[in-house]
Every structure is written in C-alpha cells, then in structure tokens.
Motif scaffolding. Structure first.
Motif, PDB file in Angstrom:
ATOM      1  N   SER A 112       0.852  -1.191   0.000  1.00 41.30           N
ATOM      2  CA  SER A 112       0.000   0.000   0.000  1.00 41.30           C
ATOM      3  C   SER A 112       0.882   1.233   0.000  1.00 41.30           C
ATOM      4  O   SER A 112       1.838   1.321   0.771  1.00 41.30           O
ATOM      5  CB  SER A 112      -0.875   0.045   1.250  1.00 41.30           C
ATOM      6  N   SER A 114       0.208   5.159   0.537  1.00 44.67           N
ATOM      7  CA  SER A 114      -0.833   6.101   0.960  1.00 44.67           C
ATOM      8  C   SER A 114      -0.229   7.480   1.176  1.00 44.67           C
ATOM      9  O   SER A 114       0.925   7.599   1.590  1.00 44.67           O
ATOM     10  CB  SER A 114      -1.477   5.641   2.269  1.00 44.67           C
ATOM     11  N   ASP A 126     -12.504   5.765 -10.911  1.00 44.22           N
ATOM     12  CA  ASP A 126     -12.320   4.603 -11.784  1.00 44.22           C
ATOM     13  C   ASP A 126     -11.587   4.965 -13.079  1.00 44.22           C
ATOM     14  O   ASP A 126     -11.062   4.096 -13.757  1.00 44.22           O
ATOM     15  CB  ASP A 126     -13.675   3.959 -12.108  1.00 44.22           C
ATOM     16  N   TRP A 159      -5.239  -1.209  -7.446  1.00 37.62           N
ATOM     17  CA  TRP A 159      -6.465  -0.419  -7.322  1.00 37.62           C
ATOM     18  C   TRP A 159      -6.232   0.752  -6.373  1.00 37.62           C
ATOM     19  O   TRP A 159      -5.234   0.794  -5.662  1.00 37.62           O
ATOM     20  CB  TRP A 159      -7.631  -1.303  -6.862  1.00 37.62           C
ATOM     21  N   ALA A 161      -8.007   3.740  -3.539  1.00 43.52           N
ATOM     22  CA  ALA A 161      -9.070   4.010  -2.569  1.00 43.52           C
ATOM     23  C   ALA A 161      -8.756   5.336  -1.890  1.00 43.52           C
ATOM     24  O   ALA A 161      -7.615   5.804  -1.921  1.00 43.52           O
ATOM     25  CB  ALA A 161      -9.135   2.891  -1.530  1.00 43.52           C
ATOM     26  N   ASP A 162      -9.774   5.934  -1.286  1.00 46.69           N
ATOM     27  CA  ASP A 162      -9.525   7.143  -0.514  1.00 46.69           C
ATOM     28  C   ASP A 162      -8.762   6.767   0.741  1.00 46.69           C
ATOM     29  O   ASP A 162      -8.905   5.673   1.275  1.00 46.69           O
ATOM     30  CB  ASP A 162     -10.847   7.831  -0.141  1.00 46.69           C
ATOM     31  N   ASN A 163      -7.935   7.692   1.199  1.00 47.49           N
ATOM     32  CA  ASN A 163      -7.185   7.502   2.433  1.00 47.49           C
ATOM     33  C   ASN A 163      -7.871   8.375   3.479  1.00 47.49           C
ATOM     34  O   ASN A 163      -8.100   9.543   3.240  1.00 47.49           O
ATOM     35  CB  ASN A 163      -5.732   7.937   2.228  1.00 47.49           C
ATOM     36  N   SER A 169      -4.929   6.186  -1.387  1.00 45.88           N
ATOM     37  CA  SER A 169      -4.143   4.969  -1.148  1.00 45.88           C
ATOM     38  C   SER A 169      -4.166   4.137  -2.415  1.00 45.88           C
ATOM     39  O   SER A 169      -5.226   3.972  -3.029  1.00 45.88           O
ATOM     40  CB  SER A 169      -4.756   4.120  -0.034  1.00 45.88           C
ATOM     41  N   HIS A 171      -3.144   0.316  -3.760  1.00 50.31           N
ATOM     42  CA  HIS A 171      -2.854  -1.026  -3.256  1.00 50.31           C
ATOM     43  C   HIS A 171      -2.486  -1.920  -4.421  1.00 50.31           C
ATOM     44  O   HIS A 171      -3.177  -1.908  -5.439  1.00 50.31           O
ATOM     45  CB  HIS A 171      -4.079  -1.616  -2.547  1.00 50.31           C
TER      46      HIS A 171
END
Length: 182
Positions: A112, A114, A126, A159, A161-163, A169, A171
């Motif tokens: 990860s 971040s 996306d 992929w 994602a929000d942190n 973030s 991953h």
C-alpha cells in the motif's frame, strides 16, 4: 539546469517504456518486494525532503519473494510514490507518505502506498487508470496506466481508494512464489 534534469528524466522514462513493450520475455527472477520499496524510498528521498514529506514504512518481516521483473516492479512503485509526492506538494497540513507491505492469507504480497494529498478525483476514481487521463497540469496520464499494466503482467492487481481522513491509497497485490517452478 532544471529543464536538463527534466529532459534526462523524460529520456529515462521513454527508454523504460520502450523496454516494457520490447518483444521478448521480461526478466523474471525472485524479487524481495521490501528491498524494492527501500530502494525507491532512497531514490525519492531528496524529492520528499524538498516538500517536507515524512516517509513512513511498515514492512512485514520475512515477506516471501515474488517472481517478477525487478526493473518493472521498481517502475510501478516509483510511479505510485511520485504520484503521492505530487499530490502533497500543494496541500497544507501534514505531508505523510506511508508505504506498507504485508502477506495475505491468499499467498499474496500486498503493498500500500498512501498519502495525505489532494485525494482521488471525485466521480472519476475509476478513470485514473485510463491512458491519458490526468489531473496534473503537466501530466501525461500514462503513469498509472503503465503501473497497472506492469502489475497485471505479473498476475497481480492494482487499485485505488480514498485515504482517511485525507489523501489517496494505492494497493497492489502480487502472487508469491513459495516454490519457483523451473
């Protein structure tokens, strides 16, 4: 001076991209992902220092190696870390780049990256992996596309994602090779 450095960096990136698309198999070997992470942090240390970014690592001990192309994995991780640094340059508050590695139950190595930067573009999270999609004024929109291609060519996944509470973030999951079959 700066433009010469940028020119050199661009030439390096172009030659790496050429290597990616050259015919012939990538150099597959057992790669210590933690070692690659540490190398990229050393490489990017001056950039992080320049923008008062605190780099924190949480690397799992005794991480199994992955079978892969070391240079390509370095490229993918460097892209992710540089994106994080870029995302924090213009943001007030604490600047932290956190890089973690761990082993999952599915015999994968999970990494990860971040940051506490601007975060993912709303309603477009996306699209960030699409070629030529960029939120940066001077971005090419190729970094995340190339990173995802590299990880997928290794049988892995990448992929975003929000942190929480701020930032993004990224991953990536790579399969471990407990026994490299020759």
């Amino acid at each position: 001076m700066r433009s010469a450095k940028d020119g050199m960096r661009a030439a390096e990136i172009v030659s790496r991209i050429r290597l990616l698309f050259k015919k012939g198999a990538p150099q597959r070997e057992l790669v210590d992902v933690n070692e690659v992470i540490r190398e990229m942090i050393v490489l990017l240390r001056s950039e992080a220092t320049r923008y008062n970014i605190y780099v924190r690592t949480e690397l799992a001990a005794e991480l199994p190696p992955v079978l892969g192309d070391r240079v390509q994995l370095q490229q993918a991780l460097m892209n992710l870390m540089l994106n994080s640094i870029d995302a924090m340059k213009e943001v007030d508050g604490t600047h932290e780049l956190a890089v973690k590695s761990q082993r999952t139950e599915k015999e994968e190595v999970l990494v990860s990256v971040s940051d506490t930067g601007v975060g993912l573009p709303p309603q477009q999270a996306d699209q960030i992996f699409n070629a030529f999609f960029t939120t940066k004024p001077h971005g090419t929109g190729m970094g995340l596309r190339i990173s995802r291609s590299i990880i997928e060519s290794h049988g892995g996944r990448l992929w975003a994602a929000d942190n929480s509470p701020r930032g993004a973030s990224f991953h990536l999951a790579l399969l471990t090779k407990i026994e490299a079959k020759e």
